[in-house]
Write a protein that holds these residues in place. Sequence first.
Motif, PDB file in Angstrom:
ATOM      1  N   ASN A 842      -9.415   2.998  -0.994  1.00 25.25           N
ATOM      2  CA  ASN A 842      -8.899   3.321   0.342  1.00 25.25           C
ATOM      3  C   ASN A 842      -8.644   2.056   1.157  1.00 25.25           C
ATOM      4  OD1 ASN A 842      -8.786   6.202   0.287  1.00 25.25           O
ATOM      5  ND2 ASN A 842     -11.028   6.240   0.383  1.00 25.25           N
ATOM      6  N   SER A 843      -7.900   1.122   0.541  1.00 26.88           N
ATOM      7  CA  SER A 843      -7.616  -0.157   1.190  1.00 26.88           C
ATOM      8  C   SER A 843      -6.147  -0.487   0.993  1.00 26.88           C
ATOM      9  CB  SER A 843      -8.501  -1.253   0.584  1.00 26.88           C
ATOM     10  OG  SER A 843      -8.240  -2.497   1.171  1.00 26.88           O
ATOM     11  N   ALA A 844      -5.485  -0.937   2.062  1.00 27.26           N
ATOM     12  CA  ALA A 844      -4.070  -1.284   1.974  1.00 27.26           C
ATOM     13  C   ALA A 844      -3.751  -2.416   2.933  1.00 27.26           C
ATOM     14  CB  ALA A 844      -3.188  -0.071   2.277  1.00 27.26           C
ATOM     15  N   PHE A 845      -2.897  -3.336   2.462  1.00 24.21           N
ATOM     16  CA  PHE A 845      -2.460  -4.493   3.248  1.00 24.21           C
ATOM     17  C   PHE A 845      -0.947  -4.515   3.265  1.00 24.21           C
ATOM     18  CE2 PHE A 845      -0.694  -8.771   3.219  1.00 24.21           C
ATOM     19  CZ  PHE A 845      -1.269  -9.345   4.341  1.00 24.21           C
ATOM     20  N   ASN A 846      -0.391  -4.925   4.421  1.00 26.89           N
ATOM     21  CA  ASN A 846       1.050  -5.027   4.500  1.00 26.89           C
ATOM     22  C   ASN A 846       1.458  -6.185   5.412  1.00 26.89           C
ATOM     23  OD1 ASN A 846       3.726  -4.213   6.117  1.00 26.89           O
ATOM     24  ND2 ASN A 846       3.838  -3.426   4.014  1.00 26.89           N
ATOM     25  N   TYR A 847       2.463  -6.898   4.948  1.00 30.26           N
ATOM     26  CA  TYR A 847       3.092  -7.946   5.752  1.00 30.26           C
ATOM     27  C   TYR A 847       4.595  -7.808   5.560  1.00 30.26           C
ATOM     28  CZ  TYR A 847       5.338 -12.524   6.351  1.00 30.26           C
ATOM     29  OH  TYR A 847       6.214 -13.534   6.687  1.00 30.26           O
ATOM     30  N   GLY A 848       5.338  -7.792   6.646  1.00 27.51           N
ATOM     31  CA  GLY A 848       6.789  -7.890   6.559  1.00 27.51           C
ATOM     32  C   GLY A 848       7.564  -6.609   6.688  1.00 27.51           C
ATOM     33  N   THR A 849       6.892  -5.456   6.690  1.00 28.46           N
ATOM     34  CA  THR A 849       7.613  -4.209   6.951  1.00 28.46           C
ATOM     35  C   THR A 849       7.032  -3.563   8.203  1.00 28.46           C
ATOM     36  OG1 THR A 849       6.143  -2.930   5.517  1.00 28.46           O
ATOM     37  CG2 THR A 849       8.109  -3.860   4.507  1.00 28.46           C
ATOM     38  N   SER A 850       7.561  -2.421   8.568  1.00 28.69           N
ATOM     39  CA  SER A 850       7.163  -1.805   9.835  1.00 28.69           C
ATOM     40  C   SER A 850       5.927  -0.930   9.710  1.00 28.69           C
ATOM     41  CB  SER A 850       8.319  -0.958  10.382  1.00 28.69           C
ATOM     42  OG  SER A 850       8.656   0.064   9.452  1.00 28.69           O
ATOM     43  N   SER A 851       5.530  -0.605   8.459  1.00 26.40           N
ATOM     44  CA  SER A 851       4.405   0.314   8.303  1.00 26.40           C
ATOM     45  C   SER A 851       3.815   0.174   6.907  1.00 26.40           C
ATOM     46  CB  SER A 851       4.864   1.767   8.531  1.00 26.40           C
ATOM     47  OG  SER A 851       5.810   2.136   7.531  1.00 26.40           O
ATOM     48  N   LEU A 852       2.648   0.778   6.728  1.00 20.64           N
ATOM     49  CA  LEU A 852       2.072   0.918   5.394  1.00 20.64           C
ATOM     50  C   LEU A 852       1.570   2.345   5.257  1.00 20.64           C
ATOM     51  CD1 LEU A 852      -1.321   1.045   5.435  1.00 20.64           C
ATOM     52  CD2 LEU A 852      -1.065  -1.384   5.887  1.00 20.64           C
ATOM     53  N   LYS A 853       1.514   2.789   4.013  1.00 24.65           N
ATOM     54  CA  LYS A 853       1.055   4.142   3.734  1.00 24.65           C
ATOM     55  C   LYS A 853      -0.218   4.071   2.917  1.00 24.65           C
ATOM     56  CE  LYS A 853       2.461   8.629   1.907  1.00 24.65           C
ATOM     57  NZ  LYS A 853       3.518   9.427   1.215  1.00 24.65           N
ATOM     58  N   LEU A 854      -1.233   4.799   3.342  1.00 19.60           N
ATOM     59  CA  LEU A 854      -2.490   4.880   2.608  1.00 19.60           C
ATOM     60  C   LEU A 854      -2.939   6.332   2.624  1.00 19.60           C
ATOM     61  CD1 LEU A 854      -4.780   3.376   1.152  1.00 19.60           C
ATOM     62  CD2 LEU A 854      -5.878   3.051   3.367  1.00 19.60           C
ATOM     63  N   GLY A 855      -3.102   6.883   1.425  1.00 19.52           N
ATOM     64  CA  GLY A 855      -3.382   8.309   1.337  1.00 19.52           C
ATOM     65  C   GLY A 855      -2.183   9.103   1.814  1.00 19.52           C
ATOM     66  N   LYS A 856      -2.432  10.004   2.725  1.00 20.95           N
ATOM     67  CA  LYS A 856      -1.344  10.840   3.232  1.00 20.95           C
ATOM     68  C   LYS A 856      -0.850  10.380   4.613  1.00 20.95           C
ATOM     69  CE  LYS A 856      -2.977  14.939   0.765  1.00 20.95           C
ATOM     70  NZ  LYS A 856      -3.419  16.369   0.875  1.00 20.95           N
ATOM     71  N   GLY A 865       6.443  -8.272  12.122  1.00 19.74           N
ATOM     72  CA  GLY A 865       6.108  -9.551  11.521  1.00 19.74           C
ATOM     73  C   GLY A 865       4.633  -9.827  11.416  1.00 19.74           C
ATOM     74  N   SER A 866       3.801  -8.866  11.795  1.00 23.04           N
ATOM     75  CA  SER A 866       2.356  -9.066  11.734  1.00 23.04           C
ATOM     76  C   SER A 866       1.849  -8.841  10.311  1.00 23.04           C
ATOM     77  CB  SER A 866       1.646  -8.095  12.687  1.00 23.04           C
ATOM     78  OG  SER A 866       1.824  -6.751  12.230  1.00 23.04           O
ATOM     79  N   SER A 867       0.567  -9.150  10.111  1.00 25.57           N
ATOM     80  CA  SER A 867      -0.140  -8.827   8.870  1.00 25.57           C
ATOM     81  C   SER A 867      -1.172  -7.767   9.225  1.00 25.57           C
ATOM     82  CB  SER A 867      -0.838 -10.058   8.299  1.00 25.57           C
ATOM     83  OG  SER A 867       0.087 -11.090   8.020  1.00 25.57           O
ATOM     84  N   MET A 868      -1.263  -6.709   8.388  1.00 32.08           N
ATOM     85  CA  MET A 868      -2.121  -5.578   8.755  1.00 32.08           C
ATOM     86  C   MET A 868      -2.917  -5.099   7.548  1.00 32.08           C
ATOM     87  SD  MET A 868      -1.152  -2.043  10.744  1.00 32.08           S
ATOM     88  CE  MET A 868      -0.043  -1.377   9.489  1.00 32.08           C
ATOM     89  N   LEU A 869      -4.196  -4.828   7.782  1.00 35.49           N
ATOM     90  CA  LEU A 869      -5.076  -4.251   6.777  1.00 35.49           C
ATOM     91  C   LEU A 869      -5.636  -2.949   7.320  1.00 35.49           C
ATOM     92  CD1 LEU A 869      -6.805  -4.423   4.128  1.00 35.49           C
ATOM     93  CD2 LEU A 869      -8.538  -5.599   5.504  1.00 35.49           C
ATOM     94  N   VAL A 870      -5.568  -1.910   6.492  1.00 34.10           N
ATOM     95  CA  VAL A 870      -6.182  -0.624   6.827  1.00 34.10           C
ATOM     96  C   VAL A 870      -7.147  -0.265   5.713  1.00 34.10           C
ATOM     97  CG1 VAL A 870      -5.817   1.833   7.243  1.00 34.10           C
ATOM     98  CG2 VAL A 870      -4.189   0.163   8.139  1.00 34.10           C
ATOM     99  N   GLU A 871      -8.382   0.066   6.086  1.00 31.94           N
ATOM    100  CA  GLU A 871      -9.379   0.523   5.123  1.00 31.94           C
ATOM    101  C   GLU A 871     -10.042   1.786   5.657  1.00 31.94           C
ATOM    102  OE1 GLU A 871     -10.798  -3.369   2.699  1.00 31.94           O
ATOM    103  OE2 GLU A 871     -11.723  -3.132   4.677  1.00 31.94           O
ATOM    104  N   ILE A 872     -10.271   2.749   4.779  1.00 33.83           N
ATOM    105  CA  ILE A 872     -10.842   4.032   5.184  1.00 33.83           C
ATOM    106  C   ILE A 872     -12.237   4.164   4.601  1.00 33.83           C
ATOM    107  CG2 ILE A 872     -10.574   6.545   5.110  1.00 33.83           C
ATOM    108  CD1 ILE A 872      -7.565   6.103   4.777  1.00 33.83           C
ATOM    109  N   THR A 873     -13.214   4.392   5.468  1.00 34.17           N
ATOM    110  CA  THR A 873     -14.591   4.601   5.052  1.00 34.17           C
ATOM    111  C   THR A 873     -15.090   5.885   5.692  1.00 34.17           C
ATOM    112  OG1 THR A 873     -14.943   2.204   4.978  1.00 34.17           O
ATOM    113  CG2 THR A 873     -16.903   3.613   4.965  1.00 34.17           C
ATOM    114  N   ASN A 874     -15.571   6.812   4.844  1.00 34.10           N
ATOM    115  CA  ASN A 874     -16.054   8.105   5.341  1.00 34.10           C
ATOM    116  C   ASN A 874     -15.002   8.790   6.203  1.00 34.10           C
ATOM    117  OD1 ASN A 874     -18.573   7.666   4.078  1.00 34.10           O
ATOM    118  ND2 ASN A 874     -19.324   6.537   5.881  1.00 34.10           N
TER     119      ASN A 874
END
Length: 896
Positions: A842-856, A865-874
């Motif tokens: 449940n971890s995803a990183f994205n740089y250079g696009t407008s969004s990232l998809k993790l799960g649903k 132009g930012s760098s983004m990390l999304v992680e899901i816990t519980n």
Amino acid sequence: MMSQQKICILLLCVLTLQLYSQRPPVIQLTAEKLHGRLREWPYPANGATIHTNAPALLWPGTNGEKKIVLSGDIGDDFAIDPKIHDVVYKVMLASDPDFKQNLITGEEQEWAMYPLHQPLKSGMWYWKYGYRQKNTPNWVWSPSYNFIVNATAANNPVSPAASTVLQRVSGPHPRLWNMNKTGNEFYLKNLSNPEAKKFIAYAEKLMLEPLPEEKPRRYIDTTGKSELQKKINIEAMYHGFGDMVGNPVRNLCIAYQLTKDKRFILDAKRRALNLANMNPDGLATRDDFTGGALLEAIGWFYDTGFEFLSPDEKTFLKSVIKLRGERIYRHLPNRFEININDNHIWQITLRNLAIGAVATVDEMPEANKWLTYIYEVWSARFPILSNTDGGWHEGSGYFKVNFRSFLYLSQLLGDLSGVDYFQLPWMQNLPYFLLYTHPSAASCMAMGDMWEKEPNIAKIDAWFADALTYRINNPFLNTYVATIKKDYPNYFTGTDDLLLYRLLNYKSERNLRESSFNELPKSRWFQDVGMTAMHENLSDSSKNLSSYFFSCPMGSSGHGHASQNAFTINYKGKTIFGGTGYYSNFSDRHNLLDYRSSRAYSTILADSLGQKIGEDGYGWTPRFITGKHLQYVLGDATKAYGPITNEFWLDRFEKINVVPNEANGYGERNITLYRRHYLQLEEGYVVIYDELEAENPVKWTTQFQVPYYTIESQKTVSNKQQNFTVKTDVGLVTTSVFAHNDLKMQVHDQFAETAVNWNKVTGADGKVFEYKNQWHAGITSVSSKKMRFLTLIQIDSKAKDTIKSVVLKNGILRLNFGNWQLSAQLNSDEAPMLDIKNEKLNSAFNYGTSSLKLGKKTYQHQTSGSSMLVEITNNKPTRQEVIDELPDVAKYDFKK
């Protein structure tokens, strides 16, 4: 070249934009340098916000006719311009631009710094400095500069004036370590100290040792050597002589203070007088290290054994202290304080001079002058290579040379001023720098001068970390020290150079509360010095995967190297990728053409040319994220490239008759972009995404340096994918490099300049160090103005699935490895993009696009132009989004 005025305007605009919520996601620094070897612009200025209510005012030095532009370490052969001692300065400070309200006027002084030893009210302040030559009454005044004192800084502790410190020192002997006030307490509290008892037994044996003679500690054959090499060989033969003969005097003085047994102080006297009679111009004690050590030892005895000296003996010892002290001091005012880092002085000789000064204050005028300067430069400049992060840019090898001075000068000047220097933000963060960059039972971060001599925890590393626990209450530091004591129990069985510090701070009971490293983030960002340390398991080196990433705002200054955007990878305590080559001398052929250069590091070459050596070859780390399963840093080394123009380093090349031209790996290729995204992923993977641009087409080479192991196999999978495997005793490590352009690979075990141990450098075991060939891999593109590399490193790859579903279509690379999925845009004509996810973790990183998809769920970037990390816990998502953030030097200490 962009003018200074345009640079100032550009950076001022950038800083102004930071005041608004929509800061620019990408910041391009265009300044020639962020730190000058010598100070080139005043500080604080241009409305910088100061978070202490008593800052130091700093400005460029002058000899009365021009700025001071050249400086080497005190032991170097640079002639000191005598005119720098013919100038005096004065400052004015006020809360209004007309210098009428709350006016502070400094006295005349010989140095280019003015630490404010009084609190300032919050708000805007204005200041200027003036100088005049001593033979003229005419003052030349600078423009007015301004800064803001933050309102929250009002209650910060303020150090007393130098005159107050001198008054506190003045008084009966012994003065060092406040012994004239606390000597009896020191004696009583250590009566039950087991370490003190062991030391006293050691001192008993020490008195049986014969008096030392002025002769080399070892011999080196100088046959066939150049004159410069012979000089360096001679210094090596006497290296450590001063400590060898001076430490017994210090130790016998300590034994006397622990026991009040006159036998110890009388033997110290016999030895001190022997040292005092040594030839100050002789080979044994004429250089800065050996001469400074004798100064310290004689000062120790003069202070501790004062009542055991006759008037003639006191006069004689003071004359020796004066002679040796003035040799150090004459290199300091109007030179040392404006130098980014005069290594030898900060490491050793400032401490030597401080002890000689305290011992003789008010008994000779020179000592008052010395101590005033030392206290002021400490107040104005410490810590010299950082701001608050606890970091040190030169790497582990030469960091440890500073440890004694860090402790003893902080203790000594703290005793005299009443300021607890161990509470400085830098000191409070220092434990984290130690434990993150050099875990116990593991190799270090493998960069900078002399790291290879002792890559694992050395005795001084262990003692220093332990010493910090006496003054810094940090449960993670306590855990670090406890781990070191478990891993290296033989390090703590005898006496050492930090013994006195422990005796001074001894308590019969110490409650050293510990905390697990599992409570710490997996990564830490030391932004001031441009280092990032990443760990998969900081608590257990035998299972840990570590990455160290460097992009330093100081450039390759001092004992640092041209290693911007370079990385080290350690696995199970062993260095897999790291700096290569060997340190025989600060600037021999191998050092300047290989070991210190970018050729020795896992970074980028352009047409086989590396980065500048000097402060102008700098990098920085704009972004950082630490997550549970993914660690990320972005480095920018755009300004690291170009020809060497630094006068200090050009002189070094000239001394060995080498030209830093293209044939030797240095030159101009007009690099306009080098941003490296570095990610360490759980399950044993490292991903590197490089964005590269130049004004004209160049061949880009991404390098991988292997200091200890063998590159066993290499494979051209396709023209756009190159693989190689490193065989280690902790598993195979496979590296794959992908590009949209055609690639070629070269693997070899030769240095660009052969490593020869002509100076007979010894290892930790005392044996002459063997210089072996080391392995290198370079993967080079066809000539292009723009280039992108995607690198995947698989640690212990024999236990992993091979890379699956490699697709390179329309410039987009898609990879599946383990439970990770990766997409990257490698076509440099398209916008950059890197997307990495692991649905299982449940971890995803994205740089250079407008969004990232993790799960649903889809997560939108708040800033393009930012760098983004999304992680899901519980079932709870944690989102971290970062854009470029300037280091403090570019925020507060810059010619905006």
